[in-house]
Design an enzyme around this catalytic site. Sequence first.
Site, PDB file in Angstrom:
ATOM      1  N   LYS A 141       0.826  -1.219   0.000  1.00 17.59           N
ATOM      2  CA  LYS A 141       0.000   0.000   0.000  1.00 17.59           C
ATOM      3  C   LYS A 141       0.858   1.266   0.000  1.00 17.59           C
ATOM      4  CE  LYS A 141      -0.772   1.055   4.757  1.00 17.59           C
ATOM      5  NZ  LYS A 141      -1.373   0.597   5.975  1.00 17.59           N
ATOM      6  N   ARG A 147      -8.133   2.071  16.464  1.00 18.29           N
ATOM      7  CA  ARG A 147      -8.543   2.197  15.074  1.00 18.29           C
ATOM      8  C   ARG A 147      -9.510   1.039  14.832  1.00 18.29           C
ATOM      9  NH1 ARG A 147      -4.343   2.296  10.051  1.00 18.29           N
ATOM     10  NH2 ARG A 147      -4.835   0.078  10.040  1.00 18.29           N
TER      11      ARG A 147
HETATM   12  C1  LIG Z   1      -0.610  -0.156   6.755  1.00 18.93           C
HETATM   13  C2  LIG Z   1      -0.934  -1.407   7.423  1.00 18.93           C
HETATM   14  C3  LIG Z   1       0.050  -2.386   7.605  1.00 18.93           C
HETATM   15  C4  LIG Z   1       1.490  -2.155   7.203  1.00 18.93           C
HETATM   16  O1  LIG Z   1       2.065  -1.189   8.048  1.00 18.93           O
HETATM   17  P1  LIG Z   1       3.611  -0.791   7.951  1.00 18.93           P
HETATM   18  O2  LIG Z   1       3.822   0.117   9.096  1.00 18.93           O
HETATM   19  O3  LIG Z   1       3.778  -0.143   6.623  1.00 18.93           O
HETATM   20  O4  LIG Z   1       4.408  -2.038   8.061  1.00 18.93           O
HETATM   21  C5  LIG Z   1      -0.314  -3.570   8.195  1.00 18.93           C
HETATM   22  N1  LIG Z   1      -1.584  -3.786   8.596  1.00 18.93           N
HETATM   23  C6  LIG Z   1      -2.550  -2.876   8.444  1.00 18.93           C
HETATM   24  C7  LIG Z   1      -3.924  -3.197   8.904  1.00 18.93           C
HETATM   25  C8  LIG Z   1      -2.265  -1.656   7.850  1.00 18.93           C
HETATM   26  O5  LIG Z   1      -3.227  -0.744   7.701  1.00 18.93           O
END
Ligand SMILES: *Cc1c(COP(=O)(O)O)cnc(C)c1O
Length: 370
Positions: A40, A139
């Site tokens: 992402k 969250r």
């Molecule tokens: C963005 C996200 C991740 C990845 O997070 P990083 O800090 O980029 O490793 C993992 N799980 C969820 C639910 C996320 O929203």
Amino acid sequence: METYSNYPVLEINLDGIYHNAKAVVDMCREKSIQVTGVVKGTDSYENSYAQIAAQMLHAGCTSIGDSRINTIKRMRQEKIDAPIFLIRVPMACELKDVITYTDISLNSEIATIKALNQIAYQQNKNHKVILMMDLGDLREGYIQEEELIKDALFIENQLKDITLYGVGTNLGCFGSIKPNNTNLSTLVSIADKISAAIGRKLDIVSGGATSTLPLVLDGTIPKGINHLRVGEGIVNARDLQDIWGLKLPMLRRDNYMIKAQVVEIKEKPSYPIGEIFVDAFGNTPEYFDKGIRKRALIALGKRDVGDIFSVLPKLKGATVEGGSSDHLILDVTDCESEISLGDIIPFEACYGAMIHATYSSSVTKQYISV
Ligand SMILES: *Cc1c(COP(=O)(O)O)cnc(C)c1O
């Protein structure tokens, strides 16, 4: 230095991403933890990030995670056929696509999961869900353990086309809560209770993201956590080193480099002249009078990188003084080398700048392998 015809350029180092993914997979494997590589924030208009997903899979990530269906669709079109996790709790309007294009989704609402079950039945497919427990970050996720366990049993016993795949949590996002042995042990204990109740071991106990990696490194990760979803720690790998102060020489921090051009070079006072009011964004930054300084005006702005301080000049002695939508102001007085009009200045991009630059239509994206 490579030259391009259109600046600013964002160089994305695929070798570096492979290298970091392998390092993260290796450190997790030692603790029997599998890694979903999270892509992402790394896609753009010009290039899909299927190439980045391919590096992660090649390095040993067992699946790919993404938060948006439109980009997941594109990965599927580009033949990424590994399991894909939808890591944002699904919207009601995208459930058909969730079943069509993803294998696993993170969930926290039983009504959504019931609807997924119905669509999975219609598509003659099985879909896996991970129930999210909110361990205080506030969250997504169940805040009541009993409610999560009740819904887990309902899925296991009543929903034919949904597989209860595991439980997970997310920390360090809204509430800035640090993952530790205590909160992650709670997740393991919830998983154990569900496993006992359903008479089989849950496949996945997903203990978070990049911010859980320090527990893997120092060995305090509770036994029973067997999965992490890692994005930043692979692609950018700056947070643990820049913010947490960890020494991780095995992770490269320069995978995302922005190269931008000098459009003006002049000696100017460092303190604004006249009545200080507000800047272009309605803020009044603090200014320090450092006398007359040599300033390079760079054609790179907040539209390209978001927070102007999320890019770090790779130029000894240069400091970012600030910026506006289209400009960055760089103090080059103390640079060893002479900076001239038209020079290309390289900047390392932190996570925020990486996200903005990848999406900015005025930043040229260039994949490299070095
Ligand atoms: C963005 C996200 C991740 C990845 O997070 P990083 O800090 O980029 O490793 C993992 N799980 C969820 C639910 C996320 O929203």
